[in-house]
Write an enzyme that holds these catalytic residues in place. Structure first.
Site, PDB file in Angstrom:
ATOM      1  N   GLN A  39      45.156  61.325  67.771  1.00  0.00           N
ATOM      2  CA  GLN A  39      45.684  62.160  66.692  1.00  0.00           C
ATOM      3  C   GLN A  39      44.684  62.352  65.554  1.00  0.00           C
ATOM      4  O   GLN A  39      44.936  63.130  64.646  1.00  0.00           O
ATOM      5  CB  GLN A  39      46.985  61.577  66.160  1.00  0.00           C
ATOM      6  CG  GLN A  39      48.115  61.684  67.166  1.00  0.00           C
ATOM      7  CD  GLN A  39      49.395  61.070  66.652  1.00  0.00           C
ATOM      8  OE1 GLN A  39      49.381  60.165  65.830  1.00  0.00           O
ATOM      9  NE2 GLN A  39      50.510  61.560  67.154  1.00  0.00           N
ATOM     10  N   ASN A  40      43.555  61.652  65.609  1.00  0.00           N
ATOM     11  CA  ASN A  40      42.529  61.880  64.601  1.00  0.00           C
ATOM     12  C   ASN A  40      41.917  63.256  64.878  1.00  0.00           C
ATOM     13  O   ASN A  40      41.591  63.580  66.009  1.00  0.00           O
ATOM     14  CB  ASN A  40      41.468  60.784  64.638  1.00  0.00           C
ATOM     15  CG  ASN A  40      40.567  60.824  63.434  1.00  0.00           C
ATOM     16  OD1 ASN A  40      39.921  61.838  63.159  1.00  0.00           O
ATOM     17  ND2 ASN A  40      40.522  59.733  62.699  1.00  0.00           N
ATOM     18  N   ARG A  41      41.755  64.039  63.839  1.00  0.00           N
ATOM     19  CA  ARG A  41      41.290  65.412  63.997  1.00  0.00           C
ATOM     20  C   ARG A  41      39.772  65.554  63.957  1.00  0.00           C
ATOM     21  O   ARG A  41      39.238  66.656  63.998  1.00  0.00           O
ATOM     22  CB  ARG A  41      41.900  66.308  62.900  1.00  0.00           C
ATOM     23  CG  ARG A  41      43.345  66.686  63.098  1.00  0.00           C
ATOM     24  CD  ARG A  41      44.390  65.722  62.548  1.00  0.00           C
ATOM     25  NE  ARG A  41      44.168  65.150  61.248  1.00  0.00           N
ATOM     26  CZ  ARG A  41      44.700  65.580  60.105  1.00  0.00           C
ATOM     27  NH1 ARG A  41      45.474  66.632  60.096  1.00  0.00           N
ATOM     28  NH2 ARG A  41      44.479  64.957  58.970  1.00  0.00           N
ATOM     29  N   PHE A  42      39.041  64.450  63.892  1.00  0.00           N
ATOM     30  CA  PHE A  42      37.588  64.504  63.744  1.00  0.00           C
ATOM     31  C   PHE A  42      36.921  65.354  64.820  1.00  0.00           C
ATOM     32  O   PHE A  42      36.132  66.251  64.519  1.00  0.00           O
ATOM     33  CB  PHE A  42      36.988  63.086  63.766  1.00  0.00           C
ATOM     34  CG  PHE A  42      35.496  63.082  63.605  1.00  0.00           C
ATOM     35  CD1 PHE A  42      34.928  63.163  62.354  1.00  0.00           C
ATOM     36  CD2 PHE A  42      34.661  63.016  64.705  1.00  0.00           C
ATOM     37  CE1 PHE A  42      33.544  63.186  62.199  1.00  0.00           C
ATOM     38  CE2 PHE A  42      33.275  63.031  64.571  1.00  0.00           C
ATOM     39  CZ  PHE A  42      32.720  63.114  63.304  1.00  0.00           C
ATOM     40  N   THR A 142      39.820  62.877  58.231  1.00  0.00           N
ATOM     41  CA  THR A 142      40.364  63.497  59.442  1.00  0.00           C
ATOM     42  C   THR A 142      41.455  62.624  60.076  1.00  0.00           C
ATOM     43  O   THR A 142      42.032  62.992  61.084  1.00  0.00           O
ATOM     44  CB  THR A 142      39.243  63.737  60.469  1.00  0.00           C
ATOM     45  OG1 THR A 142      38.616  62.494  60.791  1.00  0.00           O
ATOM     46  CG2 THR A 142      38.224  64.732  59.937  1.00  0.00           C
TER      47      THR A 142
END
Length: 163
Positions: A39-42, A142
């Site tokens: 779920q980290n958008r990095f 992020t």
């Protein structure tokens, strides 16, 4: 409280941008991969920056390769700390990484992006002179914990790397 240790930097002699996080979260530490939490958008954000829109789906070493091909390096401000869980707000007993040494070894780096408030505050505390020496950007995190920023808002802020 868990003892946490960051990873080695992903950098090469062509890197112009250094993205610094604070300390990898539990999932990343367990998998020994930057930004491993799905779920980290990095990786979505950097995929857009690097014009590699499906970067999130790549194998980890391929993700790092794409960043390096785009002259982007990764590391963390914090080398060691203690933390309960993954939240930056729980970080204590900080020992910073040798960022000055890294920058001396890789003089091609001209821009430093700090991924989130904790990365910025730790960088400011331990390396205040580097804020003057380099073009530094405090970027919104992020992390999925940063619910104030959806992917589009993150992309708007992070697009400074395209320039």
């Amino acid at each position: 409280m868990s003892n946490c240790k960051s990873f080695c930097p992903s950098i090469d002699k062509y890197s112009k941008v250094l993205i610094l996080g604070s300390m990898p979260g539990i999932r990343s530490l367990n998998e020994q991969q930057y930004y491993a939490h799905p779920q980290n958008r990095f990786w979505n954000v950097l995929g857009e920056i690097c014009k590699c829109h499906d970067l999130q789906s790549f194998e980890y070493n391929e993700k790092l390769r794409v960043l390096l091909e785009n002259n982007i390096a990764l590391w963390d401000v914090i080398k060691f700390c203690t933390r309960d869980g993954s939240l930056d707000s729980n970080i204590s007993n900080v020992v910073p990484n040798d960022i000055k040494g890294l920058l001396k070894e890789y003089p091609s780096v001209k821009i430093i992006c700090l991924n989130g408030n904790k990365a910025y505050s730790a960088f400011k505390k331990y390396f205040p002179d580097l804020l003057e020496k380099y073009l530094c950007y405090q970027m919104p995190s992020t992390s999925p914990a940063n619910a104030r920023y959806n992917l589009n808002k993150l992309l708007q802020k992070w697009k400074v790397l395209k320039d």
